[in-house]
Design an enzyme around this catalytic site. Sequence first.
Site, PDB file in Angstrom:
ATOM      1  N   CYS A   2      80.494  -5.600  54.415  1.00  0.00           N
ATOM      2  CA  CYS A   2      79.267  -6.394  54.262  1.00  0.00           C
ATOM      3  C   CYS A   2      78.808  -6.945  55.604  1.00  0.00           C
ATOM      4  O   CYS A   2      79.618  -7.203  56.494  1.00  0.00           O
ATOM      5  CB  CYS A   2      79.516  -7.562  53.322  1.00  0.00           C
ATOM      6  SG  CYS A   2      80.052  -7.051  51.696  1.00  0.00           S
ATOM      7  N   ARG A  27      77.825  -0.853  59.774  1.00  0.00           N
ATOM      8  CA  ARG A  27      79.040  -1.290  59.086  1.00  0.00           C
ATOM      9  C   ARG A  27      79.201  -0.601  57.731  1.00  0.00           C
ATOM     10  O   ARG A  27      80.276  -0.639  57.137  1.00  0.00           O
ATOM     11  CB  ARG A  27      78.996  -2.807  58.864  1.00  0.00           C
ATOM     12  CG  ARG A  27      78.977  -3.587  60.149  1.00  0.00           C
ATOM     13  CD  ARG A  27      78.465  -4.989  59.937  1.00  0.00           C
ATOM     14  NE  ARG A  27      79.385  -5.826  59.205  1.00  0.00           N
ATOM     15  CZ  ARG A  27      80.340  -6.565  59.748  1.00  0.00           C
ATOM     16  NH1 ARG A  27      80.487  -6.561  61.058  1.00  0.00           N
ATOM     17  NH2 ARG A  27      81.132  -7.302  59.029  1.00  0.00           N
ATOM     18  N   TRP A  77      78.692  -4.056  50.760  1.00  0.00           N
ATOM     19  CA  TRP A  77      79.499  -2.886  50.436  1.00  0.00           C
ATOM     20  C   TRP A  77      80.368  -3.285  49.252  1.00  0.00           C
ATOM     21  O   TRP A  77      81.197  -4.180  49.344  1.00  0.00           O
ATOM     22  CB  TRP A  77      80.350  -2.455  51.621  1.00  0.00           C
ATOM     23  CG  TRP A  77      80.997  -1.151  51.303  1.00  0.00           C
ATOM     24  CD1 TRP A  77      80.393   0.057  51.233  1.00  0.00           C
ATOM     25  CD2 TRP A  77      82.362  -0.947  50.951  1.00  0.00           C
ATOM     26  NE1 TRP A  77      81.300   1.015  50.856  1.00  0.00           N
ATOM     27  CE2 TRP A  77      82.514   0.428  50.688  1.00  0.00           C
ATOM     28  CE3 TRP A  77      83.465  -1.773  50.838  1.00  0.00           C
ATOM     29  CZ2 TRP A  77      83.728   0.974  50.313  1.00  0.00           C
ATOM     30  CZ3 TRP A  77      84.674  -1.225  50.459  1.00  0.00           C
ATOM     31  CH2 TRP A  77      84.788   0.144  50.207  1.00  0.00           C
ATOM     32  N   ASN A 101      80.900 -12.315  52.691  1.00  0.00           N
ATOM     33  CA  ASN A 101      81.573 -11.114  53.190  1.00  0.00           C
ATOM     34  C   ASN A 101      83.074 -11.331  53.061  1.00  0.00           C
ATOM     35  O   ASN A 101      83.585 -12.333  53.559  1.00  0.00           O
ATOM     36  CB  ASN A 101      81.200 -10.903  54.676  1.00  0.00           C
ATOM     37  CG  ASN A 101      82.013  -9.792  55.323  1.00  0.00           C
ATOM     38  OD1 ASN A 101      82.512  -8.896  54.633  1.00  0.00           O
ATOM     39  ND2 ASN A 101      82.155  -9.840  56.627  1.00  0.00           N
ATOM     40  N   GLY A 102      83.761 -10.428  52.391  1.00  0.00           N
ATOM     41  CA  GLY A 102      85.209 -10.572  52.235  1.00  0.00           C
ATOM     42  C   GLY A 102      85.581 -10.568  50.769  1.00  0.00           C
ATOM     43  O   GLY A 102      84.792 -10.156  49.917  1.00  0.00           O
ATOM     44  N   GLU A 501     103.091  10.521  64.046  1.00  0.00           N
ATOM     45  CA  GLU A 501     101.802  10.238  64.682  1.00  0.00           C
ATOM     46  C   GLU A 501     101.989   9.244  65.827  1.00  0.00           C
ATOM     47  O   GLU A 501     101.350   9.380  66.885  1.00  0.00           O
ATOM     48  CB  GLU A 501     100.820   9.697  63.616  1.00  0.00           C
ATOM     49  CG  GLU A 501      99.451   9.285  64.122  1.00  0.00           C
ATOM     50  CD  GLU A 501      98.605  10.437  64.674  1.00  0.00           C
ATOM     51  OE1 GLU A 501      99.031  11.605  64.621  1.00  0.00           O
ATOM     52  OE2 GLU A 501      97.515  10.126  65.186  1.00  0.00           O
ATOM     53  N   LYS A 505     100.817  10.037  69.619  1.00  0.00           N
ATOM     54  CA  LYS A 505      99.833   9.186  70.313  1.00  0.00           C
ATOM     55  C   LYS A 505     100.394   8.740  71.663  1.00  0.00           C
ATOM     56  O   LYS A 505      99.705   8.751  72.675  1.00  0.00           O
ATOM     57  CB  LYS A 505      99.501   7.926  69.490  1.00  0.00           C
ATOM     58  CG  LYS A 505      98.608   8.156  68.312  1.00  0.00           C
ATOM     59  CD  LYS A 505      97.153   8.145  68.682  1.00  0.00           C
ATOM     60  CE  LYS A 505      96.377   9.389  68.442  1.00  0.00           C
ATOM     61  NZ  LYS A 505      96.611  10.446  67.626  1.00  0.00           N
ATOM     62  N   GLU A 508     100.483  11.639  74.132  1.00  0.00           N
ATOM     63  CA  GLU A 508      99.201  12.180  74.595  1.00  0.00           C
ATOM     64  C   GLU A 508      98.393  11.212  75.436  1.00  0.00           C
ATOM     65  O   GLU A 508      97.710  11.635  76.356  1.00  0.00           O
ATOM     66  CB  GLU A 508      98.366  12.739  73.439  1.00  0.00           C
ATOM     67  CG  GLU A 508      97.760  11.716  72.522  1.00  0.00           C
ATOM     68  CD  GLU A 508      96.838  12.347  71.475  1.00  0.00           C
ATOM     69  OE1 GLU A 508      96.854  11.870  70.351  1.00  0.00           O
ATOM     70  OE2 GLU A 508      96.112  13.299  71.794  1.00  0.00           O
ATOM     71  N   HIS A 524     121.874  13.332  62.915  1.00  0.00           N
ATOM     72  CA  HIS A 524     122.171  14.770  62.963  1.00  0.00           C
ATOM     73  C   HIS A 524     121.893  15.346  64.345  1.00  0.00           C
ATOM     74  O   HIS A 524     121.666  16.543  64.485  1.00  0.00           O
ATOM     75  CB  HIS A 524     121.379  15.500  61.875  1.00  0.00           C
ATOM     76  CG  HIS A 524     121.755  15.041  60.502  1.00  0.00           C
ATOM     77  ND1 HIS A 524     122.974  15.309  59.933  1.00  0.00           N
ATOM     78  CD2 HIS A 524     121.095  14.263  59.604  1.00  0.00           C
ATOM     79  CE1 HIS A 524     123.046  14.748  58.741  1.00  0.00           C
ATOM     80  NE2 HIS A 524     121.909  14.099  58.527  1.00  0.00           N
ATOM     81  N   LYS A 625      88.971  17.661  73.021  1.00  0.00           N
ATOM     82  CA  LYS A 625      88.688  17.108  71.689  1.00  0.00           C
ATOM     83  C   LYS A 625      88.652  18.213  70.622  1.00  0.00           C
ATOM     84  O   LYS A 625      89.045  17.997  69.492  1.00  0.00           O
ATOM     85  CB  LYS A 625      87.348  16.359  71.734  1.00  0.00           C
ATOM     86  CG  LYS A 625      87.031  15.564  70.505  1.00  0.00           C
ATOM     87  CD  LYS A 625      87.857  14.298  70.419  1.00  0.00           C
ATOM     88  CE  LYS A 625      87.728  13.598  69.088  1.00  0.00           C
ATOM     89  NZ  LYS A 625      88.892  12.775  68.775  1.00  0.00           N
TER      90      LYS A 625
HETATM   91  C1  F6R Z   1      95.828  14.020  68.527  1.00  0.00           C
HETATM   92  C2  F6R Z   1      94.772  14.984  68.328  1.00  0.00           C
HETATM   93  C3  F6R Z   1      95.141  16.390  68.131  1.00  0.00           C
HETATM   94  C4  F6R Z   1      94.322  16.978  66.988  1.00  0.00           C
HETATM   95  C5  F6R Z   1      94.576  18.485  66.878  1.00  0.00           C
HETATM   96  C6  F6R Z   1      93.819  19.068  65.709  1.00  0.00           C
HETATM   97  O1  F6R Z   1      95.315  12.745  68.751  1.00  0.00           O
HETATM   98  O2  F6R Z   1      93.626  14.644  68.352  1.00  0.00           O
HETATM   99  O3  F6R Z   1      96.509  16.538  67.861  1.00  0.00           O
HETATM  100  O4  F6R Z   1      94.679  16.318  65.814  1.00  0.00           O
HETATM  101  O5  F6R Z   1      94.174  19.116  68.055  1.00  0.00           O
HETATM  102  O6  F6R Z   1      92.472  18.839  65.868  1.00  0.00           O
HETATM  103  P1  F6R Z   1      91.469  18.962  64.666  1.00  0.00           P
HETATM  104  O7  F6R Z   1      91.757  17.826  63.738  1.00  0.00           O
HETATM  105  O8  F6R Z   1      90.112  18.871  65.291  1.00  0.00           O
HETATM  106  O9  F6R Z   1      91.717  20.277  64.018  1.00  0.00           O
END
Ligand code: F6R
Length: 630
Positions: A2, A27, A77, A101-102, A501, A505, A508, A524, A625
Amino acid sequence: MCGIVGYVGKRPAVEILLAGLKRLEYRGYDSAGVAFFREEKIEIHKSEGKLENVEKLLNGRAPAYQDVCCGIGHTRWATHGKPTTQNAHPHRTGHVVLVHNGIIENYQEIKREIISKGYRPESETDSELFGFLVLEQMDRGASLMEAVRQSFARLQGACSVVIMSEREPNVVIGVRNGSPLVAAADPAGGTILASDAQPLLQFTRDVVFLEHGDIVLGTEKGLRFFELETGKPVARASSRLDWSVEKLDKQGFPHYMLKEIYEQPTALMDTLNGFLDRARTDSFPLAASQPGVALLEKAREITLVACGSSWHAASLGKYWLEKWARVPVTVELASEYRYRDPVLGANALLIGISQSGETADTLAVIREARKQGIPTIGITNVRGSTLSREADATFFTFAGPEIGVAATKTFLAQMLGLLIFSGFLSLKRDGWHAGSLVSLDSVSRLFEDMIRIPHLLSDFLGNGSSATGLAGVIRKIAAELASAKGFFFIGRGYSFPVALEGALKLKEIAYVHAEGYAAGELKHGPIAMIDREMVVVVLAPRDQWRDKTVSNLQEVKARGAIILGIGNASDEELIGLCDHWIELPSVKVDESLVPFFLTPVIQLLSYELALLHGTDVDKPRNLAKSVTVE
Ligand code: F6R
């Protein structure tokens, strides 16, 4: 989420409210409205759907509103009650009109009380109930300010409210109790309030971010602050926002990645809106406009195929689909799967998950499946992407553009999409499911919790500026861990894919070596690596796996690792084992939703460590990306 705007001053208020609400559109919302004083009476104009519907209601009459100088506006929302005009804000209870809101967590109890006193709420919202509390206090002689204070003491949950009363014309009162509220003095005389600073910037760069437990009184003369609890005046310094065009793009955040982490509540909300038919909060169907619904319903086994973070989302999807829908699921790395000779049953469904929709390996699997006549669904964030053109049907996540190379908000949106599929397939009780299904009540509760998640996550994230907020706590811990030799992220159950993950993160964006492991697997082999220079990040929320994870933690503790724990308040045993500690919010939600809180923690940890290592956070070396090569 909201959005709220309030204005009192010398300028035309209706224009200001509409312009302010436009700036809050990002939002996400599904109804909107404004209320303003015409002489001593308050008029309300509201509608389901977009802000244009409200503009249409007011259209052609704009000059007639030129003399209006005090009002409030809202984009809603839906959480409690459908996104209808009746449920849209502002809400009127007698002479009191408010926007909110909330979430009011104890709304059932308040509703019972209000009804027993003879009041009749007209909407299904929790928000309207607050108006009755204020009305009751004012009818007993309290001022609006006093009535708001006393009524607020009754509420549980985090929210902000902006409110007016016909008994006190041209006064706007705002309260922040969790959900953000920002206020500024209009240099031309007056006050403007909003859920974030953007609607204020057209007037001034000097804004006050209200603190939790603040109440602000806005009049034509300017603004004054008080403590919600005691009613005592407090001084609040304004912050000067020095936002360059580029910073505006990043909305004040130093990096896109950080901005995108903070956009996750909105990404979740928009994805809920996109996937679900939000007009039907009773049965939670998938939106009829989603073309893959029939394919999903027919599936008797599901293969999830993806790369990188998307593969981690898929791994979580397996846990959820198996638990909620009792459908057999396999999770595959696209780069491996495409060169195997997999065996799929007659009613198999293949789901390719890719935020970019352009990942070469994932696309190759989709093409091959289609050649073999296997139905395919894509989950992607990018309209017009190759995946969306080549899969038989596509579900789009609504995370908005993700500029940072590291997946953050798209990851959470993918997770949500898969959890929605799980709940949806659980509701399709046509007798084929492998084993007994969870009760219909618990599936309904799962959906209700999903709808609360954007708000709860927003409260957990805060605004990032406080030293004691989540980001502040993580920043301090990161500074103490920056020189560690390496990191293990460990967890069980839903926390295991989040651990994977977390390690990805960190590698990378901070270029720090890290591994994600199922907590039970450490002994193991990898436990040989544990020594006093190694950090073990343990994801141990209070869920069905917590005790086992804590036992595994004892094993690494005994070998001298530096332990960073992420868990729930009052888990003294776990806290006692940890050198550093990050607390998850104390909210009652189904344990399937805990990954939505764990993930931002590991994202922020990687972000802070990356800053300390001086890497290029938004464009880490060697990465792209969209990975369009195999
Ligand atoms: C990690 C990251 C990559 C993507 C991977 C697949 O932060 O962005 O590991 O997840 O390259 O990319 P998509 O999701 O575009 O197929």
